[in-house]
Design a protein around this motif. Structure first.
Motif, PDB file in Angstrom:
ATOM      1  N   ILE A   1       0.899   1.356  16.716  1.00 18.18           N
ATOM      2  CA  ILE A   1       0.529   0.366  16.337  1.00 18.18           C
ATOM      3  C   ILE A   1      -0.142  -0.129  15.055  1.00 18.18           C
ATOM      4  O   ILE A   1      -0.084  -0.711  14.221  1.00 18.18           O
ATOM      5  N   LYS A   2      -1.496   0.867  15.020  1.00 23.00           N
ATOM      6  CA  LYS A   2      -2.500   0.645  14.284  1.00 23.00           C
ATOM      7  C   LYS A   2      -1.893   1.395  12.796  1.00 23.00           C
ATOM      8  O   LYS A   2      -1.981   0.743  11.583  1.00 23.00           O
ATOM      9  N   VAL A   3      -1.033   2.493  13.052  1.00 19.38           N
ATOM     10  CA  VAL A   3      -0.478   3.054  11.789  1.00 19.38           C
ATOM     11  C   VAL A   3       0.588   2.227  11.194  1.00 19.38           C
ATOM     12  O   VAL A   3       0.449   1.966   9.975  1.00 19.38           O
ATOM     13  N   GLN A   4       1.360   1.272  11.850  1.00 19.78           N
ATOM     14  CA  GLN A   4       2.407   0.650  11.512  1.00 19.78           C
ATOM     15  C   GLN A   4       1.735  -0.670  10.817  1.00 19.78           C
ATOM     16  O   GLN A   4       2.257  -1.118   9.838  1.00 19.78           O
ATOM     17  N   ALA A   5       0.749  -1.059  11.317  1.00 16.96           N
ATOM     18  CA  ALA A   5      -0.128  -2.151  10.621  1.00 16.96           C
ATOM     19  C   ALA A   5      -0.806  -1.674   9.572  1.00 16.96           C
ATOM     20  O   ALA A   5      -0.413  -2.500   8.438  1.00 16.96           O
ATOM     21  N   GLU A   6      -1.278  -0.873   9.303  1.00 14.77           N
ATOM     22  CA  GLU A   6      -1.891  -0.376   8.207  1.00 14.77           C
ATOM     23  C   GLU A   6      -0.986  -0.055   6.885  1.00 14.77           C
ATOM     24  O   GLU A   6      -1.126  -0.394   5.691  1.00 14.77           O
ATOM     25  N   VAL A   7       0.349   0.444   7.394  1.00 15.08           N
ATOM     26  CA  VAL A   7       1.400   0.572   6.483  1.00 15.08           C
ATOM     27  C   VAL A   7       2.060  -0.691   5.823  1.00 15.08           C
ATOM     28  O   VAL A   7       2.188  -1.170   4.473  1.00 15.08           O
ATOM     29  N   ALA A   8       2.041  -1.772   7.029  1.00 16.70           N
ATOM     30  CA  ALA A   8       2.621  -2.960   6.356  1.00 16.70           C
ATOM     31  C   ALA A   8       1.510  -3.716   5.426  1.00 16.70           C
ATOM     32  O   ALA A   8       1.972  -4.364   4.455  1.00 16.70           O
ATOM     33  N   VAL A   9       0.264  -3.737   5.921  1.00 17.92           N
ATOM     34  CA  VAL A   9      -0.834  -4.229   4.900  1.00 17.92           C
ATOM     35  C   VAL A   9      -0.666  -3.543   3.559  1.00 17.92           C
ATOM     36  O   VAL A   9      -1.009  -4.223   2.484  1.00 17.92           O
ATOM     37  N   HIS A  10      -0.663  -2.252   3.603  1.00 18.80           N
ATOM     38  CA  HIS A  10      -0.806  -1.219   2.291  1.00 18.80           C
ATOM     39  C   HIS A  10       0.452  -1.817   1.511  1.00 18.80           C
ATOM     40  O   HIS A  10       0.389  -2.239   0.379  1.00 18.80           O
TER      41      HIS A  10
END
Length: 372
Positions: A193-202
């Motif tokens: 969840i954290k990695v996917q959210a970080e990627v989406a924000v980036h």
């Protein structure tokens, strides 16, 4: 062998022995001298001294031995019953060498005391009389009984210690099992969840698009969930090799709170003293839980952590300037309930309430002189 206040059972035994010695002294023939009152006093004193046999076994051994020598020298042909009780108590308390030495002295000096009595005893009969007053077999039996009970108590203590160690080991194993289960079942999902959210924000920022608030909330929630899971796993894995966090780690908590945008400050007052381990851990958890609640619920811009070392207490206070007001009824969630349970278990006091000027205060007072 328990040592403390002289109990009713101690006095019952002491009075019983003193009465027995007194009756024996009155019933047996002896030359009437001016020292008769001294002889009766020594009989009673030797018996009553046994009341303190558990509290002071060696002094009682000496008193009963001297009383026995004294009333034999006065002319009272009474067995040294009180001394046998004292031998039993001294050996049971672990004073074997002192007891053996004292008994050897008693066996050697008892014939001399009998020779000094008003009776005109020949030397051979004096030794025979001394064996009647204090036989070696009686001494051995009293010492053996004391040693047997001492060994039984030691085995019982060892068994209790073993049970406690076994229970502690099982508890540690269960904690590690829970930690492994949490790690296996939650860490991967939270990391995804954290990695996917970080990627989406980036990607959104890279394309020049405005990042949705919901996506930012998901990213922050993932970060916070990961931190909380790590903290939980650390708590579950706390042992002698991996000691739990304490006051020394509070500055790291404050520094980490600043990384989230919260203007957090740490103030330490008073002279730092060594505090019990339980207080040390609880203080850390209070600061950790308070800062977590501020980040989650307070919508605060600033927070202050104050640690006050007092002679008899450690005071932890965490304030924020969040949205809570004095008219707002405080919501006591799981975190606050956990803090209150920790503080109460240590005999302390916890106050958690909105401030009159706005924001929220958590203040814990932990005693440092009453906590084991």
């Amino acid at each position: 062998m328990s040592r403390g206040r002289i109990g009713a059972s101690d006095w019952v035994i002491a009075v019983g022995v003193a009465t027995t010695l007194m009756v024996a002294g009155l019933s047996r023939q002896h030359p009437s001298t001016d020292l008769d009152l001294l002889g009766y006093a020594l009989l009673i004193t030797g018996g009553l001294a046994l009341a303190a046999r558990r509290w002071a076994p060696v002094p009682v051994l000496a008193v009963t031995g001297l009383c026995a020598l004294g009333y034999q020298a006065v002319g009272f042909d009474v067995p040294a019953v009180a001394y046998l009780f004292a031998v039993y108590a001294a050996v049971r308390a672990g004073h074997r060498i002192v007891t053996v030495a004292g008994s050897v002295i008693m066996l050697a000096t008892l014939p001399l005391a009998i020779l000094a009595s008003p009776y005109d005893w020949p030397v051979g009969e004096a030794f025979t009389q001394s064996r009647g007053a204090l036989e070696l077999a009686w001494l051995i039996a009293a010492g053996a009984a004391g040693e047997a009970l001492r060994q039984a108590e030691r085995r019982a203590d060892a068994a209790e210690h073993t049970r406690e160690e076994t229970a502690r080991r099982r508890a540690n194993e269960e904690r590690l099992h829970i930690a492994r289960e949490l790690h296996d079942s939650l860490t991967h999902q939270i990391s995804v969840i954290k990695v996917q959210a970080e990627v989406a924000v980036h990607l959104a920022r890279k394309r020049g698009e405005q990042v949705p608030e919901a996506l930012l909330a998901i990213r922050e929630a993932g970060r916070e969930a990961a931190r909380e899971l790590r903290a939980t796993l650390e708590a579950l894995r706390d042992d002698d090799k991996n000691p739990p966090h304490g006051l020394d780690h509070v500055p790291e908590l404050v520094r980490r709170a600043r990384t989230t945008g919260l203007d957090a400050k740490l103030t330490i007052e008073g002279r730092r003293n060594d505090v019990p381990a339980a207080v040390d851990r609880t203080a850390y958890r209070i600061v950790q839980e308070s800062l977590t609640n501020i980040a989650r619920h307070a919508a605060a811009a600033t927070a202050s952590v104050r640690i006050d070392y007092r002679p008899d207490a450690l005071v932890i206070r965490v304030d924020d300037d969040g949205k809570a007001t004095s008219d707002t009824a405080p919501v006591h969630g799981v975190g606050l309930l956990g803090m209150r349970e920790r503080v109460t278990a240590l005999g302390g006091h916890l106050r958690a309430a909105p401030r009159s000027e706005g924001g929220f205060t958590v203040q814990a007072e932990l005693p440092v002189d009453q906590t084991p």
